[in-house]
Design an enzyme around this catalytic site. Structure first.
Site, PDB file in Angstrom:
ATOM      1  N   TRP A  33      -8.026  -5.470   0.912  1.00 21.90           N
ATOM      2  CA  TRP A  33      -7.909  -4.266   1.692  1.00 21.90           C
ATOM      3  C   TRP A  33      -8.971  -3.451   1.366  1.00 21.90           C
ATOM      4  O   TRP A  33      -9.356  -3.281   0.275  1.00 21.90           O
ATOM      5  CB  TRP A  33      -6.711  -3.534   1.577  1.00 21.90           C
ATOM      6  CG  TRP A  33      -5.658  -3.629   2.923  1.00 21.90           C
ATOM      7  CD1 TRP A  33      -5.241  -2.835   3.990  1.00 21.90           C
ATOM      8  CD2 TRP A  33      -4.616  -4.768   3.174  1.00 21.90           C
ATOM      9  NE1 TRP A  33      -4.416  -3.319   4.627  1.00 21.90           N
ATOM     10  CE2 TRP A  33      -3.952  -4.495   4.314  1.00 21.90           C
ATOM     11  CE3 TRP A  33      -4.647  -5.849   2.404  1.00 21.90           C
ATOM     12  CZ2 TRP A  33      -3.173  -5.238   4.846  1.00 21.90           C
ATOM     13  CZ3 TRP A  33      -3.501  -6.889   2.947  1.00 21.90           C
ATOM     14  CH2 TRP A  33      -2.873  -6.386   4.244  1.00 21.90           C
ATOM     15  N   TRP A  35      -9.900   0.265   1.187  1.00 27.08           N
ATOM     16  CA  TRP A  35      -9.890   1.269   0.147  1.00 27.08           C
ATOM     17  C   TRP A  35      -9.382   0.867  -0.963  1.00 27.08           C
ATOM     18  O   TRP A  35      -9.554   1.502  -1.914  1.00 27.08           O
ATOM     19  CB  TRP A  35      -9.529   2.651   0.893  1.00 27.08           C
ATOM     20  CG  TRP A  35      -8.378   2.945   1.453  1.00 27.08           C
ATOM     21  CD1 TRP A  35      -7.243   2.046   1.817  1.00 27.08           C
ATOM     22  CD2 TRP A  35      -7.746   4.252   1.415  1.00 27.08           C
ATOM     23  NE1 TRP A  35      -6.196   2.560   2.069  1.00 27.08           N
ATOM     24  CE2 TRP A  35      -6.228   4.059   1.991  1.00 27.08           C
ATOM     25  CE3 TRP A  35      -7.903   5.471   1.289  1.00 27.08           C
ATOM     26  CZ2 TRP A  35      -5.427   5.262   2.150  1.00 27.08           C
ATOM     27  CZ3 TRP A  35      -7.337   6.704   1.517  1.00 27.08           C
ATOM     28  CH2 TRP A  35      -6.078   6.364   1.996  1.00 27.08           C
ATOM     29  N   GLN A 101     -11.507   1.542   7.849  1.00 30.95           N
ATOM     30  CA  GLN A 101     -10.655   2.479   6.745  1.00 30.95           C
ATOM     31  C   GLN A 101     -11.442   2.980   5.903  1.00 30.95           C
ATOM     32  O   GLN A 101     -12.891   3.068   6.179  1.00 30.95           O
ATOM     33  CB  GLN A 101     -10.024   1.298   5.599  1.00 30.95           C
ATOM     34  CG  GLN A 101      -8.387   1.388   5.795  1.00 30.95           C
ATOM     35  CD  GLN A 101      -7.534   0.583   4.894  1.00 30.95           C
ATOM     36  OE1 GLN A 101      -8.453  -0.073   3.977  1.00 30.95           O
ATOM     37  NE2 GLN A 101      -6.459   0.738   4.709  1.00 30.95           N
ATOM     38  N   GLY A 161      -5.208   4.348   6.747  1.00 30.04           N
ATOM     39  CA  GLY A 161      -4.696   4.399   5.507  1.00 30.04           C
ATOM     40  C   GLY A 161      -3.388   4.721   5.453  1.00 30.04           C
ATOM     41  O   GLY A 161      -2.520   4.405   4.788  1.00 30.04           O
ATOM     42  N   ASP A 163      -0.709   4.909   7.631  1.00 29.39           N
ATOM     43  CA  ASP A 163      -0.198   4.324   9.005  1.00 29.39           C
ATOM     44  C   ASP A 163       0.847   5.194   9.638  1.00 29.39           C
ATOM     45  O   ASP A 163       0.527   5.657  10.889  1.00 29.39           O
ATOM     46  CB  ASP A 163       0.454   2.972   8.677  1.00 29.39           C
ATOM     47  CG  ASP A 163      -0.515   2.252   7.983  1.00 29.39           C
ATOM     48  OD1 ASP A 163      -1.637   2.636   7.259  1.00 29.39           O
ATOM     49  OD2 ASP A 163      -0.063   0.866   7.521  1.00 29.39           O
ATOM     50  N   ARG A 196       9.732   1.689   5.426  1.00 30.01           N
ATOM     51  CA  ARG A 196       8.745   1.277   6.218  1.00 30.01           C
ATOM     52  C   ARG A 196       8.634   1.768   7.689  1.00 30.01           C
ATOM     53  O   ARG A 196       9.522   2.437   7.848  1.00 30.01           O
ATOM     54  CB  ARG A 196       8.898  -0.434   6.544  1.00 30.01           C
ATOM     55  CG  ARG A 196       8.464  -1.108   5.148  1.00 30.01           C
ATOM     56  CD  ARG A 196       7.235  -1.295   4.661  1.00 30.01           C
ATOM     57  NE  ARG A 196       6.113  -1.862   5.532  1.00 30.01           N
ATOM     58  CZ  ARG A 196       4.849  -1.874   5.308  1.00 30.01           C
ATOM     59  NH1 ARG A 196       4.735  -1.303   4.096  1.00 30.01           N
ATOM     60  NH2 ARG A 196       4.046  -2.347   6.170  1.00 30.01           N
ATOM     61  N   TYR A 347       7.642   5.572   3.686  1.00 36.49           N
ATOM     62  CA  TYR A 347       6.169   5.296   3.618  1.00 36.49           C
ATOM     63  C   TYR A 347       5.311   6.618   3.516  1.00 36.49           C
ATOM     64  O   TYR A 347       5.448   7.237   2.674  1.00 36.49           O
ATOM     65  CB  TYR A 347       6.035   4.384   4.996  1.00 36.49           C
ATOM     66  CG  TYR A 347       4.771   3.217   4.701  1.00 36.49           C
ATOM     67  CD1 TYR A 347       4.550   2.754   3.418  1.00 36.49           C
ATOM     68  CD2 TYR A 347       3.756   2.989   5.864  1.00 36.49           C
ATOM     69  CE1 TYR A 347       3.517   1.575   3.373  1.00 36.49           C
ATOM     70  CE2 TYR A 347       3.025   2.051   5.882  1.00 36.49           C
ATOM     71  CZ  TYR A 347       2.787   1.273   4.512  1.00 36.49           C
ATOM     72  OH  TYR A 347       1.744   0.407   4.363  1.00 36.49           O
ATOM     73  N   TRP A 348       4.596   6.999   4.717  1.00 38.00           N
ATOM     74  CA  TRP A 348       3.601   7.918   4.578  1.00 38.00           C
ATOM     75  C   TRP A 348       4.088   9.196   5.138  1.00 38.00           C
ATOM     76  O   TRP A 348       3.691  10.168   5.397  1.00 38.00           O
ATOM     77  CB  TRP A 348       2.276   7.838   5.515  1.00 38.00           C
ATOM     78  CG  TRP A 348       1.623   6.683   4.527  1.00 38.00           C
ATOM     79  CD1 TRP A 348       1.485   5.380   4.557  1.00 38.00           C
ATOM     80  CD2 TRP A 348       0.643   7.191   3.668  1.00 38.00           C
ATOM     81  NE1 TRP A 348       0.740   4.859   3.655  1.00 38.00           N
ATOM     82  CE2 TRP A 348      -0.052   6.073   3.151  1.00 38.00           C
ATOM     83  CE3 TRP A 348       0.369   8.407   2.920  1.00 38.00           C
ATOM     84  CZ2 TRP A 348      -0.797   5.950   2.112  1.00 38.00           C
ATOM     85  CZ3 TRP A 348      -0.788   8.266   1.871  1.00 38.00           C
ATOM     86  CH2 TRP A 348      -1.284   7.104   1.594  1.00 38.00           C
ATOM     87  N   GLU A 390       3.979   1.315  -5.300  1.00 36.70           N
ATOM     88  CA  GLU A 390       3.312   1.794  -4.132  1.00 36.70           C
ATOM     89  C   GLU A 390       3.485   3.286  -3.702  1.00 36.70           C
ATOM     90  O   GLU A 390       2.300   3.842  -3.588  1.00 36.70           O
ATOM     91  CB  GLU A 390       3.664   0.932  -3.056  1.00 36.70           C
ATOM     92  CG  GLU A 390       2.830   1.104  -1.861  1.00 36.70           C
ATOM     93  CD  GLU A 390       3.011   0.124  -0.621  1.00 36.70           C
ATOM     94  OE1 GLU A 390       4.043  -0.746  -0.833  1.00 36.70           O
ATOM     95  OE2 GLU A 390       2.305   0.095   0.566  1.00 36.70           O
TER      96      GLU A 390
HETATM   97  C1  DGY Z   1       0.314  -2.495   6.463  1.00 33.17           C
HETATM   98  O1  DGY Z   1       0.172  -3.792   6.874  1.00 33.17           O
HETATM   99  O2  DGY Z   1       1.305  -1.915   6.441  1.00 33.17           O
HETATM  100  C2  DGY Z   1      -1.018  -1.928   6.110  1.00 33.17           C
HETATM  101  O3  DGY Z   1      -0.762  -0.859   5.841  1.00 33.17           O
HETATM  102  C3  DGY Z   1      -1.735  -1.994   7.347  1.00 33.17           C
HETATM  103  O4  DGY Z   1      -3.186  -1.631   7.226  1.00 33.17           O
END
Ligand code: DGY
Length: 420
Positions: A33, A35, A101, A161, A163, A196, A347-348, A390
């Site tokens: 990936w 970044w 990215q 990045g 997502d 996720r 996640y984000w 992560e």
């Molecule tokens: C993923 O597969 O979750 C990545 O973040 C996509 O770039």
């Protein structure tokens, strides 16, 4: 701490393949990936400068003819990842995704060069790297800002990045999901699906991707026709900083790029258009739907990393940053916890990410040194409590997502070993 330094090095080496490093050693991200590799290179620079330069060189080996550096390089085609190389169906020399990215390579390279003596052989390698980075940045200027506004667009949430950040909720709602869409996610079988993105998010990610693929990733065409086109504060802040760092590297080698120096001036001026005076904050803009996006994301503070020459705004931002999630044991949550879109573990949409803390800590070093040191201390504590994951929860640093996560290990090395 000594022990964890060793573990960080082992984590990176354990995730290393031929000339590049996976974001994690499980099956979740079985490729290189963009970044991630930049952060990883910084980590290597503390114990193996050749690995650091090789990581960057391998990434740039996948550069497209037009200058774009893809967000994923599929060196190994035999994996379960979705979307894999056949789903993207593109690449130059190396199979890749068709999007990019955050361009942080010059920023990372500058940090590496500032603290290391490099040999003649390495200097040659670095010069090659620098020329490719210039082409990458010029690609952004040419194709992602065709009207020369000083601000570049991203054409897929994956390009940021971050997502499934709530920043994308409104623009994503407008994305029509392709009829009869067929694909199989692998990520939510490997990690708790509650941590996720949702299936509906993936339906849209894949629809946007398929649309780009239909246009053969032609950079001129997709700027106008992508189902997603956003000028993001965080992304543009990182690009502004990267352009400034690139100019400094060029000076070292007696090189020049007037395109890039001019662009910095336009960006410095026009990024202020994203500043909302009433709310005293920066906000991204949905270009496709012509709408401001009012989401209190930690990534909006990346502007502090770009060293905007505006003390008043910087002061206001630092003040609100101190309130972002001040009642929690750990910071910074990716979204302000009192916002309706906040989700503790998804996640984000709420968890803490080490790279976000790192950008902000670096950005504050010359603006509020004691706060910067506090961010560094807290981030180290969070990692030392639970290892290189992560992402983490804000209350107890509960680790989530992938284990043995490369950028958490790499940035830990920078946090504990840099001299500042
Ligand atoms: C993923 O597969 O979750 C990545 O973040 C996509 O770039």
């Amino acid at each position: 701490m000594r022990n964890l330094i060793n573990r960080a090095q082992k984590t990176l080496l354990g995730n290393r393949r031929k000339g590049y490093t996976l974001p994690t050693n499980n099956k979740l991200y079985p490729a290189q990936w963009n970044w991630d590799s930049a952060f990883i290179a910084l980590g290597y620079s503390y114990f193996n400068l050749n690995h650091a330069l090789k990581e960057i060189t391998t990434l740039l080996d996948g550069q497209w003819k037009d200058g774009m550096v893809p967000h994923i390089l599929f060196h190994d085609t035999n994996t379960n990842y979705y979307p894999n190389y056949t789903a993207w169906n593109c690449g130059n020399k190396i199979h890749s995704s068709g999007i990019t990215q955050p361009p942080i390579l010059s920023t990372i390279l500058k940090l590496i060069l500032d603290k290391n003596k490099i040999s003649n052989k390495q200097t040659k390698e670095v010069k090659k790297i620098v020329k490719k980075i210039i082409r990458f940045h010029e690609w952004f200027i040419k194709f992602r800002d065709p009207k020369k506004t000083g601000l570049v667009s991203i054409l897929h949430p994956w390009e940021s990045g971050y997502d499934n950040s709530p920043i994308w909720d409104e623009p994503m709602e407008k994305v029509t999901i392709e009829k009869n869409l067929k694909y199989k996610r692998a990520d939510n079988k490997l990690v708790n699906p509650d941590h996720r993105p949702l299936n509906i998010d993936y339906d849209r990610y894949v629809s946007i991707k398929n649309n780009l693929r239909k246009k053969k990733y032609n950079p001129k065409k997709i700027f106008k026709s992508s189902l997603f086109n956003v000028v993001d504060v965080g992304f543009n802040s990182l690009f502004l900083k990267a352009n400034k760092d690139l100019i400094q590297i060029l000076n070292k080698f007696n090189l020049k790029s007037s395109k890039i120096s001019n662009y910095i001036k336009i960006t410095e001026k026009n990024i202020l258009k994203l500043y909302d005076k009433k709310k005293e904050a920066f906000y991204s803009k949905d270009i496709r739907n012509k709408k401001k996006i009012y989401v209190p994301s930690i990534t909006n503070y990346f502007i502090l990393f770009a060293d905007l020459n505006n003390d008043l705004i910087n002061k206001k931002l630092i003040k609100s940053l101190k309130n972002h999630n001040k009642n929690d044991k750990y910071f910074f949550s990716s979204i302000k916890p009192n916002h309706k879109s906040f989700e503790e573990k998804r996640y984000w949409r709420g968890p803490i990410w080490v790279n976000c803390n790192w950008f902000i800590y670096k950005g504050l070093m010359n603006k509020d040194n004691s706060f910067s040191k506090k961010i560094k201390r807290k981030t180290i504590q969070m990692i030392e409590a639970n290892g290189f994951h992560e992402y983490y929860t804000r209350k107890s640093a509960k680790p989530m997502g992938a284990k043995n996560f490369s950028w958490s290990a790499a940035l830990y090395l920078d946090l504990v070993l840099n001299k500042n």
